[in-house]
Design a protein around this motif. Sequence first.
Motif, short mmCIF file in Angstrom:
data_model
loop_
_atom_site.label_atom_id
_atom_site.label_comp_id
_atom_site.label_asym_id
_atom_site.label_seq_id
_atom_site.Cartn_x
_atom_site.Cartn_y
_atom_site.Cartn_z
N ALA A 1 0.83 -1.20 0.00
CA ALA A 1 0.00 0.00 0.00
C ALA A 1 0.87 1.26 0.00
N ALA A 2 1.96 1.22 0.74
CA ALA A 2 2.87 2.38 0.77
C ALA A 2 3.51 2.60 -0.59
N LEU A 3 3.93 1.52 -1.25
CA LEU A 3 4.55 1.64 -2.57
C LEU A 3 3.56 2.23 -3.58
N VAL A 4 2.32 1.73 -3.57
CA VAL A 4 1.30 2.25 -4.47
C VAL A 4 1.03 3.72 -4.15
N SER A 5 0.99 4.06 -2.87
CA SER A 5 0.75 5.45 -2.47
C SER A 5 1.84 6.38 -2.99
N TYR A 6 3.09 5.98 -2.82
CA TYR A 6 4.20 6.82 -3.28
C TYR A 6 4.18 6.99 -4.80
N LEU A 7 3.90 5.92 -5.52
CA LEU A 7 3.85 6.01 -6.98
C LEU A 7 2.69 6.91 -7.42
N ALA A 8 1.55 6.80 -6.72
CA ALA A 8 0.40 7.64 -7.05
C ALA A 8 0.69 9.10 -6.73
N VAL A 9 1.36 9.36 -5.60
CA VAL A 9 1.73 10.73 -5.23
C VAL A 9 2.70 11.31 -6.26
N LEU A 10 3.68 10.52 -6.67
CA LEU A 10 4.64 10.98 -7.68
C LEU A 10 3.92 11.36 -8.98
N ALA A 11 2.96 10.54 -9.38
CA ALA A 11 2.21 10.84 -10.61
C ALA A 11 1.38 12.11 -10.45
N ALA A 12 0.73 12.27 -9.29
CA ALA A 12 -0.11 13.44 -9.05
C ALA A 12 0.73 14.71 -8.99
N ILE A 13 1.86 14.66 -8.29
CA ILE A 13 2.71 15.85 -8.17
C ILE A 13 3.35 16.20 -9.52
N TRP A 14 3.69 15.20 -10.30
CA TRP A 14 4.22 15.46 -11.66
C TRP A 14 3.19 16.25 -12.47
N ALA A 15 1.93 15.81 -12.42
CA ALA A 15 0.88 16.50 -13.18
C ALA A 15 0.70 17.93 -12.67
N ILE A 16 0.74 18.11 -11.36
CA ILE A 16 0.59 19.45 -10.79
C ILE A 16 1.75 20.35 -11.22
N CYS A 17 2.96 19.81 -11.18
CA CYS A 17 4.13 20.60 -11.60
C CYS A 17 4.03 21.01 -13.06
N ARG A 18 3.53 20.13 -13.89
CA ARG A 18 3.39 20.45 -15.32
C ARG A 18 2.34 21.54 -15.52
N VAL A 19 1.22 21.42 -14.82
CA VAL A 19 0.14 22.40 -14.96
C VAL A 19 0.58 23.76 -14.44
N MET A 20 1.28 23.77 -13.31
CA MET A 20 1.70 25.02 -12.68
C MET A 20 3.05 25.52 -13.22
N ARG A 21 3.63 24.76 -14.14
CA ARG A 21 4.92 25.11 -14.75
C ARG A 21 6.01 25.29 -13.70
N LEU A 22 6.05 24.33 -12.79
CA LEU A 22 7.09 24.30 -11.78
C LEU A 22 8.24 23.43 -12.27
N GLY A 23 9.46 23.82 -11.93
CA GLY A 23 10.62 23.03 -12.32
C GLY A 23 10.59 21.65 -11.69
N LEU A 24 10.65 20.61 -12.51
CA LEU A 24 10.54 19.25 -11.99
C LEU A 24 11.70 18.89 -11.06
N ARG A 25 12.92 19.28 -11.43
CA ARG A 25 14.08 18.94 -10.61
C ARG A 25 14.02 19.62 -9.24
N THR A 26 13.36 20.75 -9.18
CA THR A 26 13.28 21.50 -7.92
C THR A 26 12.12 21.06 -7.05
N TYR A 27 10.94 20.87 -7.64
CA TYR A 27 9.73 20.71 -6.83
C TYR A 27 9.15 19.29 -6.79
N TRP A 28 9.40 18.48 -7.81
CA TRP A 28 8.72 17.19 -7.90
C TRP A 28 9.02 16.30 -6.69
#
Length: 293
Positions: free
Chosen positions: A69-96
Amino acid sequence: MTLILTVLQIVTPVFLLAAIGFAWVKLGIDYDTAFVTRLAMTLAVPALIFVALARGDIDPGAAGTLALAALVSYLAVLAAIWAICRVMRLGLRTYWAPLSFGNTGNLGLPLALFAFGELGLGFAVVVFSVGAMVQFTLGIMIVAGTVNPLRALREPMVAATLLGGLFLWQEWRVPAVALNTLDLIGQMAIPLMLITLGVAVARLQPQGLLRVAGLSLLKLAVCGAVALAVGTAFGLDRITLGVLVVQLATPVAVTSYLLAVKYGADAPPVAGLVVVSTLMAVGSLPLILAFFV
């Protein structure tokens, strides 16, 4: 009123220890962060992890389910934050990575221990270990642009997790003398980590308070919601679900700032995230715990 007092009894020791580290720096007293961190991360924390697993207080099946469950949660969080960074135009190396990984060691482990006892600590170690392995592989790949999957295996915390998990799975028993010695060493971990957290926060300077405050709230909402959804889908009981949610809802870890410095990402905004999200945790984590305690 009883619930409020119970939650305060859980979180107050955590933040008081961090406050000691904060005050230590503000008083101008030397604190060798490099030495203390090395002592904690290479000796005390691995001993804590191994003992929590090898002692056999947690059910191997429940630990395995929580790890998945923790592994699935982390992978889901990574996917969600990636999408948010793309939408908000945040630097991936800095914020992801910073917005995906929380302070599951310095804050998550003590909170689980004070809130749910030794059983909760054992489960928190499982989530912490999964998060560490993901952060030291995918997390470093995000920040540095390259990855060495074997890096995680060289981390003492990961080695202790694998060895402790093997003892738990096989139901092997550690000789009492060895277990008591490792237990005593592991007892250093939580005070050292909390005081060092306070020291680190005292030395960091927040950058762009309004922006990092918004991002800190966003991290809390996304990580907490994902953990709650995934944990419910896996049918976790109250304690394991509470541990999973609290661990993923912890503030941005100081480790994220250190990795940003090491691999040349934009470190000042990450420092701001660490400071602001940690201060927010004083109010947010007690509210989260109130649902599970």
